[in-house]
Design an enzyme around this catalytic site. Structure first.
Site, PDB file in Angstrom:
ATOM      1  N   LYS A 140     -25.211  11.310 -96.300  1.00 39.47           N
ATOM      2  CA  LYS A 140     -24.046  11.722 -95.500  1.00 39.47           C
ATOM      3  C   LYS A 140     -23.906  10.767 -94.325  1.00 39.47           C
ATOM      4  CE  LYS A 140     -26.295  13.392 -91.719  1.00 39.47           C
ATOM      5  NZ  LYS A 140     -26.230  12.692 -90.426  1.00 39.47           N
ATOM      6  N   ASP A 199     -29.071  19.991 -91.786  1.00 34.83           N
ATOM      7  CA  ASP A 199     -28.133  19.221 -92.613  1.00 34.83           C
ATOM      8  C   ASP A 199     -28.149  19.678 -94.076  1.00 34.83           C
ATOM      9  OD1 ASP A 199     -27.568  17.687 -90.411  1.00 34.83           O
ATOM     10  OD2 ASP A 199     -28.734  15.954 -91.050  1.00 34.83           O
TER      11      ASP A 199
HETATM   12  O1  C5P Z   1     -32.591  20.556 -88.486  1.00 38.71           O
HETATM   13  P1  C5P Z   1     -33.493  19.407 -88.438  1.00 38.71           P
HETATM   14  O2  C5P Z   1     -34.877  19.709 -88.931  1.00 38.71           O
HETATM   15  O3  C5P Z   1     -32.932  18.190 -89.081  1.00 38.71           O
HETATM   16  O4  C5P Z   1     -33.640  19.030 -86.906  1.00 38.71           O
HETATM   17  C1  C5P Z   1     -34.625  18.159 -86.425  1.00 38.71           C
HETATM   18  C2  C5P Z   1     -34.704  18.272 -84.933  1.00 38.71           C
HETATM   19  O5  C5P Z   1     -33.490  17.785 -84.338  1.00 38.71           O
HETATM   20  C3  C5P Z   1     -34.850  19.675 -84.386  1.00 38.71           C
HETATM   21  O6  C5P Z   1     -36.181  20.072 -84.347  1.00 38.71           O
HETATM   22  C4  C5P Z   1     -34.246  19.554 -83.002  1.00 38.71           C
HETATM   23  O7  C5P Z   1     -35.179  18.968 -82.122  1.00 38.71           O
HETATM   24  C5  C5P Z   1     -33.143  18.559 -83.191  1.00 38.71           C
HETATM   25  N1  C5P Z   1     -31.835  19.203 -83.424  1.00 38.71           N
HETATM   26  C6  C5P Z   1     -31.146  19.761 -82.354  1.00 38.71           C
HETATM   27  N2  C5P Z   1     -29.939  20.361 -82.562  1.00 38.71           N
HETATM   28  C7  C5P Z   1     -29.382  20.392 -83.785  1.00 38.71           C
HETATM   29  C8  C5P Z   1     -30.045  19.821 -84.899  1.00 38.71           C
HETATM   30  C9  C5P Z   1     -31.277  19.231 -84.668  1.00 38.71           C
HETATM   31  O8  C5P Z   1     -31.638  19.719 -81.217  1.00 38.71           O
HETATM   32  N3  C5P Z   1     -28.196  20.964 -83.949  1.00 38.71           N
END
Ligand code: C5P
Length: 292
Positions: free
Chosen positions: A8, A134
């Site tokens: 993406k 995601d």
């Molecule tokens: O959801 P994902 O595991 O990809 O997110 C990785 C990190 O990115 C989270 O632990 C957080 O620190 C940050 N994040 C965030 N806000 C979001 C998505 C991700 O702060 N909306």
């Protein structure tokens, strides 16, 4: 069974505010592109094995494929049997291209099918949230506007076609580190994804280029000047627009067609380790023998 798991990009990404749970509220426009990882699933009598073409990628619990399998096998201990998975990695990791999330989405959907778990799309999405914000988007793909932490997805119509040149400089950026580098000021005005959504639906490509935005870009270019150099080289090379994607580190160049990006693509290939000339697609996952 073979599944293509698409990368993406973010055509628009605004970070609204930090939430009490440590995540951030977003307003973003996701777009699936043809660049994809390939996953092979084979049922076996018992146990789980994961192999990855790229030896630098972990095959244990750090891998979202592993975690997706564990999640479903814990929830459906009787139904989920043995499986071996091979991951042919083509999407660079830590590049903001959602490769790990796409692999997790492919695994959830493939296991749902192979072991007849009967999970509806919404239930798969809820499981996906446990693996990464995601993942829900990657399950459906196409073009979508996302809010909340990125998990609340509304599909949008894309009536414009264009070329995308993905350039990866060879280093990854950790998503939490990128969020940590943002200096969010509550008083700062926030942009909205509405213009990007309108441009996608209105067949107005010139308007689309003007709406492309990523809140992370400025701060990431300050920390990693090479990202600014790539962006400049893409524009000078004839791209209509160029933008860092997600929380980095890939930079995407855009033009009205793939054809128009061929020249700049070959120049970028001389300088950077990974360059992919690709285009938007309407699905996040493609099962072989199943039309896109
Ligand atoms: O959801 P994902 O595991 O990809 O997110 C990785 C990190 O990115 C989270 O632990 C957080 O620190 C940050 N994040 C965030 N806000 C979001 C998505 C991700 O702060 N909306």
């Amino acid at each position: 069974m073979k599944v293509f798991a698409r990368a993406k990009i973010n055509l628009f990404l605004e970070v609204l505010k930090r939430r009490p749970d440590g995540y951030h509220d977003l307003d973003t426009v996701f777009q699936s592109i043809a660049l994809s990882d390939e996953l092979l699933f084979e049922k076996k009598r018992s146990g789980f094995s994961l192999t990855v073409s790229d030896k630098a990628i972990p095959t244990g619990e750090e891998n979202l494929v592993w975690r997706a399998y564990k999640l479903l096998s814990k929830r459906f201990p009787r139904e989920v049997g043995g499986v071996s998975i091979h991951l042919e990695k083509r999407i660079p990791s830590g590049a903001g291209l959602g490769g790990g999330s796409a692999d997790a989405a492919a695994t959830l959907k493939a296991l749902n099918f192979l072991f007849e778990l009967g999970l509806a799309d919404d239930e798969l999405k809820n499981s996906g949230i446990e693996l990464g914000m995601d993942v829900p988007f990657c399950l459906s793909g196409g073009a979508a506007v996302a809010s909340g932490r990125g998990e609340l997805i509304i599909p949008v119509q894309r009536k414009v076609d264009f070329g995308v040149l993905v350039v990866y400089a060879g280093f990854s950026i950790s998503t939490p580190a990128a969020y940590g580098a943002l200096r969010l000021n509550e008083a700062q005005t926030r942009r909205t994804s509405a213009n990007t959504v309108n441009a996608l639906g209105a067949q107005d490509i010139a308007l689309l280029w003007h709406t492309l935005y990523n809140r992370f870009e400025e701060v990431l270019i300050k920390i990693y000047p090479v990202l600014g150099e790539i962006k400049k080289a893409l524009i000078e090379g004839g791209c209509s627009a160029a933008l860092v994607t997600g929380s980095g580190s890939a930079v995407c160049g855009f033009a009205p067609s793939v054809e128009r990006l061929k020249k700049v693509a070959s120049r970028m290939r001389e300088r950077y380790p990974f360059v992919s000339l690709t285009h938007p697609v309407n699905k996040g996952l493609v099962f072989q023998n199943n039309a896109a």
